[in-house]
Design a protein around this motif. Structure first.
Motif, PDB file in Angstrom:
ATOM      1  N   VAL A  44     -11.954  71.440 -42.222  1.00  0.00           N
ATOM      2  CA  VAL A  44     -10.664  71.147 -42.835  1.00  0.00           C
ATOM      3  C   VAL A  44     -10.283  72.303 -43.737  1.00  0.00           C
ATOM      4  O   VAL A  44     -11.032  72.685 -44.643  1.00  0.00           O
ATOM      5  CB  VAL A  44     -10.705  69.834 -43.628  1.00  0.00           C
ATOM      6  CG1 VAL A  44      -9.342  69.584 -44.280  1.00  0.00           C
ATOM      7  CG2 VAL A  44     -11.102  68.671 -42.730  1.00  0.00           C
ATOM      8  N   LEU A  45      -9.113  72.880 -43.496  1.00  0.00           N
ATOM      9  CA  LEU A  45      -8.648  73.991 -44.309  1.00  0.00           C
ATOM     10  C   LEU A  45      -8.503  73.569 -45.774  1.00  0.00           C
ATOM     11  O   LEU A  45      -7.903  72.522 -46.066  1.00  0.00           O
ATOM     12  CB  LEU A  45      -7.294  74.486 -43.799  1.00  0.00           C
ATOM     13  CG  LEU A  45      -7.304  75.317 -42.519  1.00  0.00           C
ATOM     14  CD1 LEU A  45      -5.870  75.482 -42.028  1.00  0.00           C
ATOM     15  CD2 LEU A  45      -7.952  76.666 -42.754  1.00  0.00           C
ATOM     16  N   PRO A  46      -9.031  74.352 -46.695  1.00  0.00           N
ATOM     17  CA  PRO A  46      -8.833  74.037 -48.111  1.00  0.00           C
ATOM     18  C   PRO A  46      -7.379  74.238 -48.505  1.00  0.00           C
ATOM     19  O   PRO A  46      -6.659  75.023 -47.877  1.00  0.00           O
ATOM     20  CB  PRO A  46      -9.757  75.018 -48.829  1.00  0.00           C
ATOM     21  CG  PRO A  46      -9.928  76.143 -47.859  1.00  0.00           C
ATOM     22  CD  PRO A  46      -9.878  75.529 -46.498  1.00  0.00           C
ATOM     23  N   ASN A  47      -6.952  73.508 -49.501  1.00  0.00           N
ATOM     24  CA  ASN A  47      -5.541  73.583 -49.921  1.00  0.00           C
ATOM     25  C   ASN A  47      -5.088  74.989 -50.243  1.00  0.00           C
ATOM     26  O   ASN A  47      -3.927  75.354 -50.023  1.00  0.00           O
ATOM     27  CB  ASN A  47      -5.295  72.667 -51.135  1.00  0.00           C
ATOM     28  CG  ASN A  47      -5.351  71.208 -50.756  1.00  0.00           C
ATOM     29  OD1 ASN A  47      -5.040  70.849 -49.622  1.00  0.00           O
ATOM     30  ND2 ASN A  47      -5.755  70.366 -51.695  1.00  0.00           N
ATOM     31  N   VAL A  48      -6.006  75.808 -50.734  1.00  0.00           N
ATOM     32  CA  VAL A  48      -5.622  77.155 -51.164  1.00  0.00           C
ATOM     33  C   VAL A  48      -5.127  78.009 -50.001  1.00  0.00           C
ATOM     34  O   VAL A  48      -4.385  78.977 -50.183  1.00  0.00           O
ATOM     35  CB  VAL A  48      -6.805  77.847 -51.878  1.00  0.00           C
ATOM     36  CG1 VAL A  48      -7.943  78.138 -50.893  1.00  0.00           C
ATOM     37  CG2 VAL A  48      -6.351  79.127 -52.560  1.00  0.00           C
ATOM     38  N   THR A  49      -5.528  77.670 -48.771  1.00  0.00           N
ATOM     39  CA  THR A  49      -5.112  78.468 -47.605  1.00  0.00           C
ATOM     40  C   THR A  49      -3.890  77.906 -46.918  1.00  0.00           C
ATOM     41  O   THR A  49      -3.408  78.490 -45.955  1.00  0.00           O
ATOM     42  CB  THR A  49      -6.265  78.549 -46.588  1.00  0.00           C
ATOM     43  OG1 THR A  49      -6.508  77.236 -46.064  1.00  0.00           O
ATOM     44  CG2 THR A  49      -7.515  79.128 -47.206  1.00  0.00           C
ATOM     45  N   LYS A  50      -3.360  76.801 -47.405  1.00  0.00           N
ATOM     46  CA  LYS A  50      -2.227  76.156 -46.721  1.00  0.00           C
ATOM     47  C   LYS A  50      -0.910  76.537 -47.393  1.00  0.00           C
ATOM     48  O   LYS A  50      -0.879  76.853 -48.562  1.00  0.00           O
ATOM     49  CB  LYS A  50      -2.410  74.629 -46.713  1.00  0.00           C
ATOM     50  CG  LYS A  50      -3.600  74.181 -45.891  1.00  0.00           C
ATOM     51  CD  LYS A  50      -3.706  72.662 -45.879  1.00  0.00           C
ATOM     52  CE  LYS A  50      -4.880  72.200 -45.055  1.00  0.00           C
ATOM     53  NZ  LYS A  50      -5.047  70.738 -45.041  1.00  0.00           N
TER      54      LYS A  50
END
Length: 268
Positions: A262-268
């Motif tokens: 799951v992509l961390p929020n920082v990369t979205k």
């Protein structure tokens, strides 16, 4: 024969059949396809599917199969066709496909790993074949795994016999499957045969591979669910419990959902 089931078998039978029929109707498919092995699990599963009145296709998929497995499977299919007009059958001999596969992959590897990988390949070729028939006839692939195999020791091939659309007997212990088989009057030759996956081209049984009988593993699974530990037992019970825990841990990847990064929020 295994120990006696404590389930109300007639009610269980009706409940599973109704569930199968409702699921198929809601999915807007025509019926079911079941791989027939000559064992009790596939015999019970196909009989459950047949009772829905929906088209049920029984598929034999021999790969260097033992004659006894083939004869038991055919005996069951003929009995089922005589009892249910909605049952049809077909044979897809996958021996040549399997041999072709063996000829195009490396085989100069560790013997034990090669043997196991090829055994699992047999199961995956069969899964592919079942989905071929499911696709052209608009059917669901009905799984044949029971509770001890599917959720206890993980005794199935991932994306092989574990690749199915629905699992009608996966909440039944092996003893329950035998009791249901007796109720459904599947051939005696199947009820008395030693369980085997038939994936190695020899006469080894499931018990030979697992190191314990289904009765023993069923006991261990229930004890584990109570929170018991290996230190609570001695002798054969301790040995069986440790076999169960080892297999349950080793095969957990088969029973758990596929891990997804799951992509961390920082990369979205």
């Amino acid at each position: 024969m295994p120990k006696k089931s404590t389930l109300q078998i007639e009610k269980v039978n009706s409940s599973i059949v109704n569930w199968l029929k409702s699921y198929a109707e809601n999915a807007k498919v025509n019926g079911f396809v079941v791989g027939i092995s000559g064992g009790v699990d596939s015999a019970v599963t196909s009989t459950l599917c047949a009772q829905t009145g929906l088209p049920t296709l029984c598929v034999e998929m021999p790969i260097h199969q033992a004659a006894s497995h083939v004869s038991r499977g055919r005996e069951h299919i003929e009995q089922l066709k005589n009892r249910f007009p909605n049952v049809t059958n077909i044979e897809a001999d996958l021996t040549s496909v399997f041999e072709t596969f063996k000829n195009v992959v490396p085989n100069n590897v560790d013997h034990d790993k090669l043997h196991l990988s090829l055994a699992n390949t047999r199961a995956r070729l069969r899964m592919t074949t079942l989905y071929y028939f499911a696709g052209i006839h608009g059917l669901l692939v009905a799984g044949t795994g029971n509770k001890v195999e599917d959720f206890g020791v993980g005794f199935f091939t991932k994306y092989g016999d574990g690749g199915v659309d629905l699992s009608p007997i996966a909440d039944l212990m092996k003893s329950d499957v035998y009791a249901l088989g007796e109720f459904l009057k599947i051939p005696t030759s199947i009820l008395i045969a030693s369980p085997t996956d038939g994936l190695f081209g020899d006469d080894r049984t499931d018990e030979d591979q697992l190191g314990a009988s289904y009765d023993e593993l069923e006991w261990a699974m229930l004890e584990d669910e109570k929170g018991k530990l290996s230190t609570d037992f001695s002798g054969r019970e301790k040995t069986v419990f440790e076999i169960y825990k080892r297999l349950n841990t080793l095969n957990k990847h088969k029973m758990a959902e596929i891990p997804v990064y799951v992509l961390p929020n920082v990369t979205k």
